[in-house]
Design an enzyme around this catalytic site. Structure first.
Site, short mmCIF file in Angstrom:
data_model
loop_
_atom_site.label_atom_id
_atom_site.label_comp_id
_atom_site.label_asym_id
_atom_site.label_seq_id
_atom_site.Cartn_x
_atom_site.Cartn_y
_atom_site.Cartn_z
N CYS A 151 -53.03 -52.74 8.58
CA CYS A 151 -52.18 -51.87 9.51
C CYS A 151 -51.24 -51.13 8.63
CB CYS A 151 -51.58 -52.68 10.53
SG CYS A 151 -52.54 -53.46 11.70
N HIS A 290 -43.58 -50.40 14.62
CA HIS A 290 -45.05 -50.75 14.50
C HIS A 290 -45.60 -51.05 16.14
CE1 HIS A 290 -48.53 -52.40 12.82
NE2 HIS A 290 -48.49 -53.66 13.16
N GLU A 301 -40.37 -57.86 15.42
CA GLU A 301 -39.81 -56.39 15.08
C GLU A 301 -38.70 -56.20 15.48
OE1 GLU A 301 -41.38 -52.03 14.35
OE2 GLU A 301 -42.88 -53.24 15.66
N LYS A 322 -47.87 -45.90 19.66
CA LYS A 322 -49.23 -46.82 19.96
C LYS A 322 -49.53 -46.72 21.15
CE LYS A 322 -49.42 -49.49 15.58
NZ LYS A 322 -48.33 -49.20 15.02
N HIS A 327 -53.83 -47.96 18.31
CA HIS A 327 -53.68 -48.62 16.97
C HIS A 327 -54.98 -48.32 16.11
CE1 HIS A 327 -52.22 -50.95 13.84
NE2 HIS A 327 -52.16 -52.00 14.47
N PHE A 387 -51.56 -57.55 9.22
CA PHE A 387 -52.12 -58.70 9.11
C PHE A 387 -52.21 -59.05 7.66
CE2 PHE A 387 -55.10 -59.66 13.11
CZ PHE A 387 -53.66 -59.77 13.77
#
Length: 402
Positions: A151, A290, A301, A322, A327, A387
């Protein structure tokens, strides 16, 4: 040498015009809809309406996966917007692209082809294909680099491009990312991880609820976004429009877990971006988060932002777009960078949609569902936490000389 953004190009779930896309986000318009009704479990995603024949001949399309088609179109739109390449030596021009999963459609076709595998499957699905196709289309003879960091891919690409321009390695960089993974096999794989949002019939558009108490995950999206980056001096000399300055960026690794985010790692990236820009937390008024709407990710976050901003947290408006465009994985950082730049330029903040009841442990100020005006906004950040544990933060400021 300051690096500035002089061109924007998007092929997004909200269309191929960056300004119109931003307007749709301000309205809270969701592009998320049901996909693949044949799957055992309901799925939704944000897809792109795209006609490749506007950008390629039928002959050129042989062996060109959708992920590369979208990249070529978005990069071309960014270059047109910048009006930049007529006097650039090809050796002084570079492409920096992010792509998380490569040509998903080519792989899906190969796996489901009943033993008949198209001969161009390999060059179609390799993750560096989008960058290579952009380079061929724009005749780029400088560095053509691909970053595949889940990402964070295209956020890292933009950071690396800005660094190359600042060092004087290049005159101009075309930087961004592309992702096109809305195929049944990929959707099934993400469903198996239990990270995708659950929804009732007729409610797919509002399925993604970042920072909400009832959040259940994200929806996949596809698309591409690129920016043109050059030195402020060069842009000024040619009278170019300067959308924003790439003032800072921070990259870090959690080195703790492959899929579980870590606040300490995110803090390091946030602090690095501020340090590079020479700014204090109180100077930054907006964060395009994010914000994947996962149970753990949103809380971590928020914890990281609270640690870095401290007493200045009330002055930081936060939203995750998002909820509306899905995403985009490897292209998420680039698309959200474009959105952040436009928020800065226009002095308007896109909403944190579908959050009727905020998560109690998330103590950040969220942009309301109607969006918000921010006429005095001078600096903004966008977060991409991936990730694998890679964290990327981009920090943009208004170009005071524009």
């Amino acid at each position: 040498m300051n690096a500035v953004v002089t061109g924007l190009g998007v092929v997004s779930p909200h269309g191929q015009d960056a300004g119109a896309m931003f307007d749709a986000l301000l309205r809270g318009q969701s592009a998320i809809a049901p996909v693949f009704p044949e799957l055992p479990k309901p799925a939704c995603a944000a897809t792109v309406e795209f006609d490749p024949l506007q950008w390629f001949t039928k002959l050129q399309l042989a062996g060109v996966d959708r992920v590369s088609q979208l990249a070529v179109a978005a990069a071309e739109l960014a270059v047109r917007d910048a009006g930049v390449l007529g006097d650039v030596e090809p050796e002084r021009l570079g492409v920096y692209a992010g792509c998380g999963m490569g040509g998903a459609a080519a792989l899906e076709a190969a796996y489901r082809g009943g033993g008949r595998v198209p001969p161009l499957t390999i060059p179609a699905f390799m993750p560096n294909a989008p960058a290579a196709h952009v380079a061929m289309r724009q005749r780029v003879l400088g560095p053509v680099l691909t970053y595949s960091v889940a990402c964070a891919s295209s956020a890292v690409a933009i950071a690396e491009a800005a660094a190359a321009v600042q060092r004087g390695d290049l005159d101009v960089a075309i930087a961004g990312g592309s992702e096109a993974l809305i195929v049944p096999g990929v959707v099934l794989a993400w469903q198996a991880m239990h990270t995708l949002a659950a929804f009732e019939p007729g409610e797919a558009a509002s399925a993604v609820k970042p920072f909400a108490a009832d959040r259940s995950g994200f929806a996949l999206g596809e698309g591409a976004a690129f920016v043109v980056i050059e030195s402020a001096e060069r842009a000024r000399a040619r009278g170019a429009r300067r959308y924003a300055r790439v003032a800072g960026w921070g990259l870090s690794s959690d080195a703790t877990h492959l899929t579980k985010p870590d606040a300490a790692g995110q803090v390091r990236a946030l602090q690095a971006a501020l340090r590079r820009a020479g700014l204090a937390p109180r100077d930054v008024g907006y964060c395009n988060a994010h914000g994947t709407a996962t149970r753990i990710g949103d809380v971590v976050e928020c914890e990281a932002l609270a640690q870095v901003w401290g007493d200045a947290l009330d002055g930081l408006a936060v939203s995750s777009t998002k909820a509306l465009h899905g995403h985009l994985l490897g292209a998420a950082g680039a698309l959200e960078a474009v959105i952040t730049i436009l928020a800065l330029q226009r002095g308007q903040l896109p909403p944190n949609a579908h959050c009727a009841t905020p998560e109690p442990t998330c103590r950040v100020p969220l942009v309301p569902a109607a969006g918000a005006a921010a006429p005095g906004l001078s600096s903004a950040i966008t977060n991409s936490f991936a990730f694998g544990g890679t964290n990327a933060v981009l920090l943009f400021t208004r170009d005071s000389t524009n």
